[in-house]
Write a protein that holds these residues in place. Structure first.
Motif, short mmCIF file in Angstrom:
data_model
loop_
_atom_site.label_atom_id
_atom_site.label_comp_id
_atom_site.label_asym_id
_atom_site.label_seq_id
_atom_site.Cartn_x
_atom_site.Cartn_y
_atom_site.Cartn_z
N GLU A 127 0.77 -1.08 -0.01
CA GLU A 127 0.02 -0.15 -0.21
C GLU A 127 0.88 1.50 0.12
O GLU A 127 0.58 2.26 -0.79
CB GLU A 127 -0.88 0.10 1.23
CG GLU A 127 -2.13 -1.04 1.09
CD GLU A 127 -2.96 -0.91 2.40
OE1 GLU A 127 -2.53 -0.45 3.59
OE2 GLU A 127 -4.18 -1.51 2.30
N VAL A 130 2.21 1.85 -3.58
CA VAL A 130 1.32 1.95 -4.46
C VAL A 130 1.20 3.73 -4.25
O VAL A 130 0.89 4.34 -4.99
CB VAL A 130 0.06 1.48 -4.20
CG1 VAL A 130 -1.20 1.97 -4.98
CG2 VAL A 130 0.09 -0.04 -4.78
N ARG A 131 1.08 4.17 -3.14
CA ARG A 131 0.79 5.61 -2.66
C ARG A 131 1.85 6.20 -2.93
O ARG A 131 1.93 7.49 -3.81
CB ARG A 131 0.44 5.81 -1.43
CG ARG A 131 -0.89 5.34 -0.68
CD ARG A 131 -1.23 5.85 0.76
NE ARG A 131 -0.05 5.67 1.69
CZ ARG A 131 -0.24 4.41 2.59
NH1 ARG A 131 -1.35 3.68 2.40
NH2 ARG A 131 0.72 4.41 3.48
N ARG A 133 4.18 5.51 -5.50
CA ARG A 133 4.16 5.73 -7.07
C ARG A 133 2.98 6.65 -7.73
O ARG A 133 3.15 7.20 -8.68
CB ARG A 133 3.82 4.24 -7.70
CG ARG A 133 5.01 3.33 -7.19
CD ARG A 133 5.21 2.11 -8.15
NE ARG A 133 6.16 1.30 -7.82
CZ ARG A 133 6.53 0.24 -8.46
NH1 ARG A 133 5.60 -0.27 -9.16
NH2 ARG A 133 7.83 -0.52 -8.31
N ASP A 134 1.77 6.43 -7.04
CA ASP A 134 0.70 7.31 -7.26
C ASP A 134 1.23 8.90 -7.33
O ASP A 134 0.98 9.72 -8.12
CB ASP A 134 -0.46 7.15 -6.54
CG ASP A 134 -1.15 6.05 -7.04
OD1 ASP A 134 -0.80 5.51 -7.88
OD2 ASP A 134 -1.89 5.32 -6.22
N TYR A 135 1.88 9.20 -6.22
CA TYR A 135 2.24 10.63 -5.92
C TYR A 135 3.30 10.97 -6.91
O TYR A 135 3.60 12.10 -7.48
CB TYR A 135 2.96 10.64 -4.62
CG TYR A 135 3.64 12.06 -4.16
CD1 TYR A 135 2.57 13.21 -3.90
CD2 TYR A 135 4.91 12.07 -4.34
CE1 TYR A 135 3.40 14.42 -3.60
CE2 TYR A 135 5.47 13.49 -4.05
CZ TYR A 135 4.71 14.55 -3.77
OH TYR A 135 5.37 15.76 -3.59
N ILE A 137 3.62 9.59 -10.05
CA ILE A 137 3.05 9.76 -11.31
C ILE A 137 2.40 11.24 -11.38
O ILE A 137 2.18 11.83 -12.64
CB ILE A 137 1.82 8.56 -11.63
CG1 ILE A 137 2.87 7.38 -11.68
CG2 ILE A 137 1.05 8.85 -12.57
CD1 ILE A 137 1.87 6.31 -11.66
N ASN A 138 1.66 11.40 -10.22
CA ASN A 138 0.88 12.80 -10.21
C ASN A 138 2.07 14.10 -10.58
O ASN A 138 1.63 14.79 -11.19
CB ASN A 138 0.34 12.98 -9.00
CG ASN A 138 -0.60 14.17 -8.92
OD1 ASN A 138 -1.00 14.63 -10.01
ND2 ASN A 138 -0.92 14.75 -7.86
N ASN A 141 2.98 14.19 -14.22
CA ASN A 141 1.89 14.73 -15.02
C ASN A 141 1.99 16.27 -14.89
O ASN A 141 1.93 16.82 -15.83
CB ASN A 141 0.80 14.20 -14.80
CG ASN A 141 0.53 12.83 -15.38
OD1 ASN A 141 1.13 12.32 -15.97
ND2 ASN A 141 -0.11 12.04 -14.38
#
Length: 230
Positions: A127, A130-131, A133-135, A137-138, A141
């Protein structure tokens, strides 16, 4: 004379050759026109009839649905098998408890406890990953959009304007009803008779008369003033 005859024969031969060539060219053009006409008629017939008839469309639609259902079923089976495989890898196979004594049961419980602790720790790590990597990726972007010079419009929640207007109207109506329900109070109803008499006397005498206490109190004040002057 012989030369003239030869020239005349040569001219006639040339004319015949030209006429023959012209005739052949006309025949070729005529055949081409016939072929073109026949092809146009065939194309018009095909266009009118159409390749995809309603029956063929129906059969094709049924085949596509059948194929899609088969692919979906295979995908579900594959996902279920993969899920079961991962569960078996993480949780292990069930233990045989038939004829197990107390020590063996304790060992099994201890093994299950260790396995549970390991799974929970792995879950927390996953978890967190995942958090993270999401950060990332954001952030990437945002950097890409900054380089391109584009601004991403945030997704706004749709709010109905009519609900707000209706709530305001209800509030105003409640205030209006509350004000109308209030009773008007007349002050004269709660006045006593003695108060009424005093009010009439005060109105009749705008300046009240001097009392004896006031006169007596005035003489010492004058005496004090004379003493101060002396």
């Amino acid at each position: 004379m012989s030369d003239e005859k030869a020239k005349a024969a040569e001219v006639l031969a040339r004319q015949k050759a030209l006429e023959e060539a012209k005739r052949k060219q006309d025949e070729i053009n005529k055949r081409k026109a016939e072929v073109r006409k026949r092809l146009e008629e065939q194309s018009q017939k095909k266009a009118k009839k159409g390749f995809m008839t309603p029956e063929r469309k129906k059969k094709l639609r049924l085949l596509l649905r059948k194929k899609a259902a088969e692919e979906l079923k295979k995908e579900q089976e594959r996902k279920a098998a993969e899920r079961r495989k991962i569960i078996d890898q993480r949780c292990g196979q069930p233990k045989n408890l038939d004829g197990a004594n107390e020590d063996k049961l304790r060992e099994i419980c201890k093994a299950y406890h260790e396995r549970l602790f390991l799974c929970e720790s792995q879950k927390w790590d996953l978890e967190y990953e995942v958090r993270r990597r999401d950060y990332e990726i954001n952030e990437l972007n945002i950097q890409v959009n900054d380089l391109r010079g584009k601004f991403i419009k945030p997704t706004l929640k749709k709010v109905s304007k009519y609900e707000n207007k209706f709530a305001k109207l209800q509030k105003k109506a409640a205030e209006f009803n509350f004000r109308n329900q209030l009773k008007t109070v007349k002050k004269k109803e709660f006045e006593l008779e003695d108060d009424k008499e005093k009010n009439t006397e005060m109105r009749a005498q705008p300046f009240p008369p001097k009392t004896d206490e006031g006169e007596e109190g005035a003489h010492p004040a004058e005496g004090e003033a004379t003493a101060e002057e002396a």
